[in-house]
Write an enzyme that holds these catalytic residues in place. Structure first.
Site, PDB file in Angstrom:
ATOM      1  CG  PHE A 102      -9.200  -0.719   3.529  1.00  0.00           C
ATOM      2  CD1 PHE A 102     -10.578  -0.348   3.485  1.00  0.00           C
ATOM      3  CD2 PHE A 102      -8.532  -1.436   2.651  1.00  0.00           C
ATOM      4  CE1 PHE A 102     -11.291  -0.230   2.154  1.00  0.00           C
ATOM      5  CE2 PHE A 102      -9.279  -1.633   0.987  1.00  0.00           C
ATOM      6  CZ  PHE A 102     -10.629  -1.193   1.164  1.00  0.00           C
ATOM      7  CB  SER A 171      -3.555   0.642   8.073  1.00  0.00           C
ATOM      8  OG  SER A 171      -3.736   0.989   6.857  1.00  0.00           O
ATOM      9  CG  MET A 172      -7.816   3.191   6.468  1.00  0.00           C
ATOM     10  SD  MET A 172      -9.328   2.756   5.829  1.00  0.00           S
ATOM     11  CE  MET A 172      -9.017   3.301   3.822  1.00  0.00           C
ATOM     12  CD1 TRP A 196      -3.270   4.993   3.659  1.00  0.00           C
ATOM     13  CD2 TRP A 196      -5.446   5.729   4.154  1.00  0.00           C
ATOM     14  NE1 TRP A 196      -3.947   5.183   2.622  1.00  0.00           N
ATOM     15  CE2 TRP A 196      -5.309   5.768   2.957  1.00  0.00           C
ATOM     16  CE3 TRP A 196      -6.487   6.131   4.894  1.00  0.00           C
ATOM     17  CZ2 TRP A 196      -6.317   6.337   2.159  1.00  0.00           C
ATOM     18  CZ3 TRP A 196      -7.597   6.688   4.140  1.00  0.00           C
ATOM     19  CH2 TRP A 196      -7.383   6.844   2.745  1.00  0.00           C
ATOM     20  CG  ASP A 217       3.304   1.197   4.496  1.00  0.00           C
ATOM     21  OD1 ASP A 217       2.288   1.178   3.575  1.00  0.00           O
ATOM     22  OD2 ASP A 217       2.819   1.421   5.870  1.00  0.00           O
ATOM     23  CG  HIS A 249       0.416  -1.131   5.229  1.00  0.00           C
ATOM     24  ND1 HIS A 249       0.505   0.042   5.763  1.00  0.00           N
ATOM     25  CD2 HIS A 249      -0.889  -1.439   5.659  1.00  0.00           C
ATOM     26  CE1 HIS A 249      -0.638   0.544   6.369  1.00  0.00           C
ATOM     27  NE2 HIS A 249      -1.500  -0.401   5.900  1.00  0.00           N
TER      28      HIS A 249
HETATM   29  O1  9J6 Z   1      -5.387   3.490  -0.354  1.00  0.00           O
HETATM   30  C1  9J6 Z   1      -6.401   3.187   0.225  1.00  0.00           C
HETATM   31  O2  9J6 Z   1      -7.521   3.785  -0.448  1.00  0.00           O
HETATM   32  C2  9J6 Z   1      -6.787   2.189   1.319  1.00  0.00           C
HETATM   33  C3  9J6 Z   1      -5.504   2.293   2.265  1.00  0.00           C
HETATM   34  C4  9J6 Z   1      -5.792   1.209   3.522  1.00  0.00           C
HETATM   35  C5  9J6 Z   1      -5.330   1.547   4.431  1.00  0.00           C
HETATM   36  C6  9J6 Z   1      -5.484   0.333   5.608  1.00  0.00           C
HETATM   37  O3  9J6 Z   1      -5.841   0.403   6.412  1.00  0.00           O
HETATM   38  O4  9J6 Z   1      -4.719  -0.777   5.324  1.00  0.00           O
HETATM   39  C7  9J6 Z   1      -4.944  -2.177   6.143  1.00  0.00           C
HETATM   40  C8  9J6 Z   1      -4.680  -3.309   5.375  1.00  0.00           C
END
Ligand code: 9J6
Ligand code: ZN
Length: 301
Positions: A102, A171-172, A196, A217, A249
Site C-alpha cells: 500500500f 504487505s498488501m 497483509w 509490526d 512492518h
Molecule cells: O490497514 C490498512 O487498511 C492498510 C494496510 C496496509 C498494508 C500495507 O500494504 O502496508 C504497506 C506499507
C-alpha cells in the site's frame, strides 16, 4: 475472493495420474520423455552457482553478474524493473515477480533485485496500477500478469524457464503473493513479506510458502496477519514462518541479512529444486536475537 475448491485439485491429480499412465503405455516406462512426467520434472535439480555457505547466503550479492531492463506500465500491471543474470552458458533461470505494498512503489522491494539476480534468478520488481487503491487480490493478479510478461514478452523471455516461477511481495503485495500462488498452483514458491490480507483461509494453496513476519509490526500485526495466514496453509507441500525479532512492518524494505538468507534459500530449494540449500532451512533455526520465532514443515517439526 473464492479459493479453489479441493475437489478441483482432486480432479487435477486424477488427470495428472491418467497422463502418467497414458505416457507409460505410449512410451514404455524406461523411455518417458522428461516433459511427460511431472513427477520426474519436480525432482530435477537446476543448480546455478557454486555450493552455498552461510556466508554466501548472507552476502548482499552473489556470484552472477546481472543487468537491468526497465518495463513501462502495461495493461495488467504498472511496469517495473527486470534484474537478470548475464550468463547464458548455464541454461535458463527461474524467475520471481515481487510486488510492493500500500502506497509503495517497486523501490520498496528493489534490493531483492540485486540480491536474487546475482544468485541466478531473473527478478521482476513491479509497480502496481494504483499504489493506494489496489487491494491484495488485485496485486496478485498483477503479479501473474508480470510473470506472463516475463516469460512471453520480455527481453529475457528466452532465458527464463516458464515452469520455474515464484512470487513475493511486501504487505498488501505479500497478500497478493498468496493470492497469486493460490490462483496458479504451478508457481513453485511464494514469499509473502510482512503480509497483509483480510482473508485468512488459504487451505487450498498448494505452493511451498515462506512467510516472513515482523515481531513488532504495527500495521500488519503478526497475530492478525502473518501467523493466521501461515497456519491456514495446511495444504502447502512445504511452509515456513520466519519472525524477525524486534522488527517492524518496514523491515523488508531495505537490505536485511536474515530475510535475504531465508528468501534465497527458499527460492533455491523450491524454484531450482537445489537440495544443496536444504541444510539452511531444515532443521529449523532456534530463536535468537535475530529470530523471535520460526515455524516450519521441516521433518520432526
Ligand atoms: O490497514 C490498512 O487498511 C492498510 C494496510 C496496509 C498494508 C500495507 O500494504 O502496508 C504497506 C506499507
Ligand atoms: Zn509470533
Amino acid at each position: 475472493m473464492k479459493h479453489r475448491p479441493r475437489r478441483v485439485r482432486g480432479l487435477r491429480l486424477k488427470l495428472a495420474l491418467a497422463g502418467i499412465v497414458a505416457g507409460t503405455v505410449l512410451f514404455g516406462s524406461g523411455a518417458l520423455p522428461d516433459t511427460a512426467s511431472t513427477a520426474s520434472a519436480a525432482e530435477q535439480e537446476y543448480r546455478r552457482g557454486p555450493a552455498p555457505t552461510l556466508a554466501s547466503l548472507q552476502a548482499e550479492k552473489g556470484p552472477f553478474a546481472y543487468k537491468t531492463a526497465t518495463v513501462p506500465s502495461q495493461s495488467g500491471f504498472g511496469g517495473g524493473t527486470i534484474y537478470y543474470p548475464t550468463d547464458t552458458s548455464q541454461g535458463t533461470f527461474g524467475a520471481v515477480a515481487i510486488a510492493p505494498g500500500f502506497t509503495e512503489s517497486q523501490s520498496a522491494v528493489a534490493w531483492f533485485g540485486s540480491k536474487l539476480a546475482s544468485n541466478g534468478f531473473v527478478v521482476f520488481t513491479i509497480n502496481v496500477k494504483n499504489t493506494w487503491l489496489d487491494q491484495p487480490d488485485y496485486r496478485g493478479l498483477q503479479l501473474l500478469s508480470a510473470l506472463d510478461y516475463l516469460t512471453k514478452n520480455s527481453v529475457v523471455r528466452d532465458q527464463i524457464d516458464p515452469n520455474r516461477l515464484a512470487v513475493a511481495g511486501h504487505s498488501m503485495g505479500g497478500g497478493g503473493a498468496l493470492s497469486a500462488a493460490n490462483a496458479r498452483p504451478s508457481i513453485q514458491a511464494a514469499v509473502p513479506l510482512t503480509p497483509w490480507h483480510t482473508d485468512k483461509t488459504w487451505e487450498n494453496l498448494r505452493v511451498p510458502t515462506l512467510i516472513v513476519g515482523a515481531e513488532n509490526d504495527g500495521i500488519a500485526s503478526v497475530s492478525r496477519h502473518a501467523e493466521p495466514l501461515y497456519e491456514s496453509l495446511t495444504s502447502a507441500p512445504e511452509r515456513a514462518y520466519l519472525e524477525l525479532n524486534d522488527a517492524g512492518h518496514m523491515v523488508s524494505n531495505s537490505y536485511n541479512t536474515t530475510i535475504g538468507q531465508y528468501t534465497l534459500a527458499w527460492l533455491k530449494r523450491y524454484v531450482d529444486n537445489d537440495t544443496r540449500y536444504e541444510q539452511f532451512l531444515c532443521p529449523p533455526p532456534s530463536a535468537s536475537t535475530l529470530i523471535s520465532e520460526y515455524r516450519s514443515s521441516c521433518p520432526g517439526s
